[in-house]
Design a protein around this motif. Sequence first.
Motif, PDB file in Angstrom:
ATOM      1  N   VAL A 118       0.818  -1.323  -0.098  1.00 23.88           N
ATOM      2  CA  VAL A 118      -0.173   0.055   0.055  1.00 23.88           C
ATOM      3  C   VAL A 118       0.961   1.182   0.128  1.00 23.88           C
ATOM      4  CG1 VAL A 118      -1.894   1.352   1.333  1.00 23.88           C
ATOM      5  CG2 VAL A 118      -1.855  -1.248   1.079  1.00 23.88           C
ATOM      6  N   ARG A 119       0.824   2.119  -1.074  1.00 23.16           N
ATOM      7  CA  ARG A 119       1.748   3.163  -1.365  1.00 23.16           C
ATOM      8  C   ARG A 119       0.774   4.429  -0.731  1.00 23.16           C
ATOM      9  NH1 ARG A 119       2.571   7.469  -4.699  1.00 23.16           N
ATOM     10  NH2 ARG A 119       4.650   7.968  -5.049  1.00 23.16           N
ATOM     11  N   GLU A 120       1.260   5.228   0.330  1.00 24.41           N
ATOM     12  CA  GLU A 120       0.360   6.312   0.777  1.00 24.41           C
ATOM     13  C   GLU A 120       1.112   7.448   0.486  1.00 24.41           C
ATOM     14  OE1 GLU A 120      -1.615   7.090   4.756  1.00 24.41           O
ATOM     15  OE2 GLU A 120       0.606   7.157   4.883  1.00 24.41           O
ATOM     16  N   GLU A 121       0.495   8.280  -0.136  1.00 18.14           N
ATOM     17  CA  GLU A 121       1.161   9.794  -0.710  1.00 18.14           C
ATOM     18  C   GLU A 121       0.517  10.623   0.251  1.00 18.14           C
ATOM     19  OE1 GLU A 121       1.518  12.420  -4.668  1.00 18.14           O
ATOM     20  OE2 GLU A 121       2.244  10.267  -4.987  1.00 18.14           O
ATOM     21  N   ILE A 122       1.092  11.549   0.802  1.00 18.77           N
ATOM     22  CA  ILE A 122       0.352  12.681   1.495  1.00 18.77           C
ATOM     23  C   ILE A 122       1.113  13.876   0.796  1.00 18.77           C
ATOM     24  CG2 ILE A 122       0.174  14.019   3.405  1.00 18.77           C
ATOM     25  CD1 ILE A 122       0.851  11.473   5.109  1.00 18.77           C
ATOM     26  N   ARG A 123       0.086  14.643   0.221  1.00 16.70           N
ATOM     27  CA  ARG A 123       0.451  15.856  -0.715  1.00 16.70           C
ATOM     28  C   ARG A 123      -0.196  17.313  -0.065  1.00 16.70           C
ATOM     29  NH1 ARG A 123      -1.290  15.026  -6.417  1.00 16.70           N
ATOM     30  NH2 ARG A 123       0.203  13.313  -6.159  1.00 16.70           N
ATOM     31  N   SER A 124       0.668  18.259   0.242  1.00 16.50           N
ATOM     32  CA  SER A 124      -0.014  19.352   0.683  1.00 16.50           C
ATOM     33  C   SER A 124      -0.782  19.826  -0.534  1.00 16.50           C
ATOM     34  CB  SER A 124       0.984  20.528   1.099  1.00 16.50           C
ATOM     35  OG  SER A 124       1.869  20.814  -0.145  1.00 16.50           O
ATOM     36  N   ALA A 125      -2.133  20.862   0.013  1.00 21.72           N
ATOM     37  CA  ALA A 125      -2.861  21.174  -1.057  1.00 21.72           C
ATOM     38  C   ALA A 125      -2.292  22.215  -2.241  1.00 21.72           C
ATOM     39  CB  ALA A 125      -3.757  21.967  -0.246  1.00 21.72           C
ATOM     40  N   ASP A 126      -1.197  22.875  -1.794  1.00 20.82           N
ATOM     41  CA  ASP A 126      -0.620  23.871  -2.790  1.00 20.82           C
ATOM     42  C   ASP A 126       0.611  22.947  -3.414  1.00 20.82           C
ATOM     43  OD1 ASP A 126       1.495  23.439  -0.771  1.00 20.82           O
ATOM     44  OD2 ASP A 126       1.442  25.532  -0.355  1.00 20.82           O
ATOM     45  N   GLY A 127       0.777  21.735  -3.234  1.00 24.16           N
ATOM     46  CA  GLY A 127       1.899  20.796  -3.992  1.00 24.16           C
ATOM     47  C   GLY A 127       3.207  21.115  -3.487  1.00 24.16           C
ATOM     48  N   SER A 128       3.491  21.916  -2.399  1.00 23.05           N
ATOM     49  CA  SER A 128       4.990  22.179  -2.142  1.00 23.05           C
ATOM     50  C   SER A 128       5.568  20.906  -1.204  1.00 23.05           C
ATOM     51  CB  SER A 128       4.851  23.541  -1.252  1.00 23.05           C
ATOM     52  OG  SER A 128       4.148  23.518  -0.208  1.00 23.05           O
ATOM     53  N   ARG A 129       4.949  20.137  -0.864  1.00 24.90           N
ATOM     54  CA  ARG A 129       5.149  18.989   0.348  1.00 24.90           C
ATOM     55  C   ARG A 129       4.549  17.763  -0.164  1.00 24.90           C
ATOM     56  NH1 ARG A 129       3.064  17.098   4.535  1.00 24.90           N
ATOM     57  NH2 ARG A 129       1.738  18.761   4.595  1.00 24.90           N
ATOM     58  N   VAL A 130       5.497  16.722  -0.577  1.00 30.22           N
ATOM     59  CA  VAL A 130       4.975  15.453  -0.680  1.00 30.22           C
ATOM     60  C   VAL A 130       5.706  14.471   0.344  1.00 30.22           C
ATOM     61  CG1 VAL A 130       4.816  13.544  -2.555  1.00 30.22           C
ATOM     62  CG2 VAL A 130       4.461  15.839  -3.149  1.00 30.22           C
ATOM     63  N   GLU A 131       4.872  13.411   0.964  1.00 30.01           N
ATOM     64  CA  GLU A 131       5.410  12.647   1.702  1.00 30.01           C
ATOM     65  C   GLU A 131       5.010  11.065   1.332  1.00 30.01           C
ATOM     66  OE1 GLU A 131       4.716  12.760   6.025  1.00 30.01           O
ATOM     67  OE2 GLU A 131       4.503  14.881   5.845  1.00 30.01           O
ATOM     68  N   VAL A 132       6.055  10.131   1.002  1.00 32.23           N
ATOM     69  CA  VAL A 132       5.465   8.799   0.467  1.00 32.23           C
ATOM     70  C   VAL A 132       5.873   7.846   1.426  1.00 32.23           C
ATOM     71  CG1 VAL A 132       5.784   7.081  -1.427  1.00 32.23           C
ATOM     72  CG2 VAL A 132       5.807   9.488  -1.823  1.00 32.23           C
ATOM     73  N   ARG A 133       4.914   6.816   1.921  1.00 34.99           N
ATOM     74  CA  ARG A 133       5.059   5.736   2.740  1.00 34.99           C
ATOM     75  C   ARG A 133       4.816   4.653   1.959  1.00 34.99           C
ATOM     76  NH1 ARG A 133       2.270   9.114   6.667  1.00 34.99           N
ATOM     77  NH2 ARG A 133       3.875  10.442   7.773  1.00 34.99           N
TER      78      ARG A 133
END
Length: 195
Positions: A118-133
Amino acid sequence: MHTGFMQRLRRGLLLALLGAALPAGAAAEATGNDDSQHEQGSETSGNQVSQLDGAEQARYLAELKHLYPRQAPRKALLEHCNRLLESYALRSGYRVGEARRDDLLYQLSLLGDGGLNVREEIRSADGSRVEVRNHPVALFGVDPFVRYECPNRGPSCQVLNPQDGSPLLTLVRDHAGVAELAKAMSFLIRDIQQG
């Protein structure tokens, strides 16, 4: 704006094509006809369980074959799960009034040892930050019935990990969509377990 419209259209088409595949309880929730649910007044809709049996699985796979005609059953199930995850992603637009309004995006892939990633991507609403787990989920020896919870309040539902019942996926609060995803994941897990 155009992207939101296309997502709603795609979700509607998927549900229309597979509406018969929904569990009776989920179909009633989607139309608002589940009187027993409204009488309970509990904080969660309870643990919903997808129904699996041989005839249901055969019918479900036959319907998926129409949606994904050139794919083997396992690949079609995986593709369907990923499309549902895309359609029911919890995006910042659904989280009005929350301090942290990131997009939560998921994608499933098969692992060589018979597991699921399960690839989880957390992306800030403005697209400036992305975390992937990445969360590997071992599937052998687990109950293939995928459960989910949808609180009566709030913007989200959670699909539970079949290993331990902990939250695995957080999606937009849509009973019919989450029920369809739980069913597709249940059939996918069952297919993987059968080899």
